[in-house]
Scaffold this motif. Sequence first.
Motif, mmCIF file in Angstrom:
data_model
loop_
_atom_site.group_PDB
_atom_site.id
_atom_site.type_symbol
_atom_site.label_atom_id
_atom_site.label_comp_id
_atom_site.label_asym_id
_atom_site.label_seq_id
_atom_site.Cartn_x
_atom_site.Cartn_y
_atom_site.Cartn_z
ATOM 1 N N ILE A 1 63.289 15.393 -40.359
ATOM 2 C CA ILE A 1 62.114 14.638 -40.808
ATOM 3 C C ILE A 1 61.680 15.102 -42.194
ATOM 4 O O ILE A 1 61.361 14.290 -43.071
ATOM 5 N N THR A 2 61.660 16.427 -42.391
ATOM 6 C CA THR A 2 61.203 16.958 -43.678
ATOM 7 C C THR A 2 62.152 16.602 -44.809
ATOM 8 O O THR A 2 61.729 16.539 -45.976
ATOM 9 N N THR A 3 63.436 16.395 -44.476
ATOM 10 C CA THR A 3 64.398 16.028 -45.520
ATOM 11 C C THR A 3 64.477 14.509 -45.716
ATOM 12 O O THR A 3 64.890 14.042 -46.770
ATOM 13 N N THR A 4 64.078 13.755 -44.681
ATOM 14 C CA THR A 4 64.155 12.290 -44.762
ATOM 15 C C THR A 4 62.892 11.680 -45.360
ATOM 16 O O THR A 4 62.951 10.754 -46.168
ATOM 17 N N TYR A 5 61.745 12.198 -44.919
ATOM 18 C CA TYR A 5 60.466 11.641 -45.367
ATOM 19 C C TYR A 5 59.727 12.669 -46.208
ATOM 20 O O TYR A 5 59.722 13.861 -45.901
ATOM 21 N N SER A 6 59.071 12.184 -47.227
ATOM 22 C CA SER A 6 58.292 13.086 -48.073
ATOM 23 C C SER A 6 57.007 13.491 -47.343
ATOM 24 O O SER A 6 56.498 12.748 -46.494
ATOM 25 N N PRO A 7 56.466 14.664 -47.655
ATOM 26 C CA PRO A 7 55.205 15.085 -47.037
ATOM 27 C C PRO A 7 54.083 14.070 -47.232
ATOM 28 O O PRO A 7 53.229 13.902 -46.349
ATOM 29 N N ILE A 8 54.107 13.370 -48.368
ATOM 30 C CA ILE A 8 53.061 12.363 -48.637
ATOM 31 C C ILE A 8 53.079 11.281 -47.566
ATOM 32 O O ILE A 8 52.026 10.836 -47.076
ATOM 33 N N VAL A 9 54.268 10.821 -47.190
ATOM 34 C CA VAL A 9 54.399 9.776 -46.175
ATOM 35 C C VAL A 9 53.878 10.280 -44.833
ATOM 36 O O VAL A 9 53.094 9.604 -44.158
ATOM 37 N N LEU B 1 51.852 12.805 -44.185
ATOM 38 C CA LEU B 1 50.413 13.076 -44.236
ATOM 39 C C LEU B 1 49.602 11.780 -44.272
ATOM 40 O O LEU B 1 48.507 11.712 -43.704
ATOM 41 N N SER B 2 50.142 10.747 -44.904
ATOM 42 C CA SER B 2 49.456 9.446 -44.936
ATOM 43 C C SER B 2 49.395 8.837 -43.543
ATOM 44 O O SER B 2 48.361 8.277 -43.143
ATOM 45 N N VAL B 3 50.495 8.957 -42.798
ATOM 46 C CA VAL B 3 50.516 8.458 -41.417
ATOM 47 C C VAL B 3 49.498 9.221 -40.580
ATOM 48 O O VAL B 3 48.748 8.634 -39.780
ATOM 49 N N PHE B 4 49.437 10.516 -40.785
ATOM 50 C CA PHE B 4 48.484 11.336 -40.025
ATOM 51 C C PHE B 4 47.047 10.930 -40.330
ATOM 52 O O PHE B 4 46.224 10.792 -39.410
ATOM 53 N N LEU B 5 46.723 10.743 -41.613
ATOM 54 C CA LEU B 5 45.364 10.328 -41.980
ATOM 55 C C LEU B 5 45.005 9.000 -41.336
ATOM 56 O O LEU B 5 43.888 8.817 -40.838
ATOM 57 N N ALA B 6 45.968 8.070 -41.312
ATOM 58 C CA ALA B 6 45.722 6.760 -40.706
ATOM 59 C C ALA B 6 45.441 6.901 -39.214
ATOM 60 O O ALA B 6 44.524 6.269 -38.681
#
Length: 206
Positions: free
Chosen positions: A65-73, A75-80
């Motif tokens: 997951i950490t290599t496929t998706y950026s932390p921004i993505v 963290l954005s999902v988490f905020l939502a």
Amino acid sequence: MDKSPKLSAKKSRIRLLHQYYSYTGFYAFVKSSLGKVVVPISLFIIGLWLVHLYVIDFHDLFTSITTTYSPIVILSVFLATESLLGLVPPEIFIAWAGKTDTPIFYLSVLAFLSYLGGIISFFMGKAVSKIPSMKAYFEVKMAKHMKMIRKWGGFLIIVGALLPIPFAMTSIAAGLIHYRFRNYLLFGLLRFVRFYLYALVIFNIF
């Protein structure tokens, strides 16, 4: 100066508060809420452990997951999710933070975003309160939460911030009744405590 009168007054106030929360069912509510979440959380942890043993290695999963998706993505999902009724357990994101190169940093970011998500939910509640049709709908759907926050105020926000109770729901209810925002911000800070405790006890990322 004799401080005993002040101490006595303080003790009397604490005793009265204790009696109030006992009579109004606050302690029973906390006990009941904990009872409802202990089993699901225990099953969730056991399920994760079994999946980790027999299905997929979570270390490999979160590394992927950490290599496929950026932390921004992520963290954005988490905020939502934290802003919209908290539908995804934050423990999953805490586990993800534990597999990053800087777990404490990302854990802190998650805690802040959860706090921010609660604030967003609070203002969603305030906005809804100004739309008569929406307000009537939420007053029916969230009647229990609104009744409890009117009755217990800050203590319910504290419980929502610390315990596995949907914090977004409590925040929306606080906004709907126009709870004092300054007090909400203060009590909501305990959200940080929950995240660090979860990481320490469950995922051991420190």
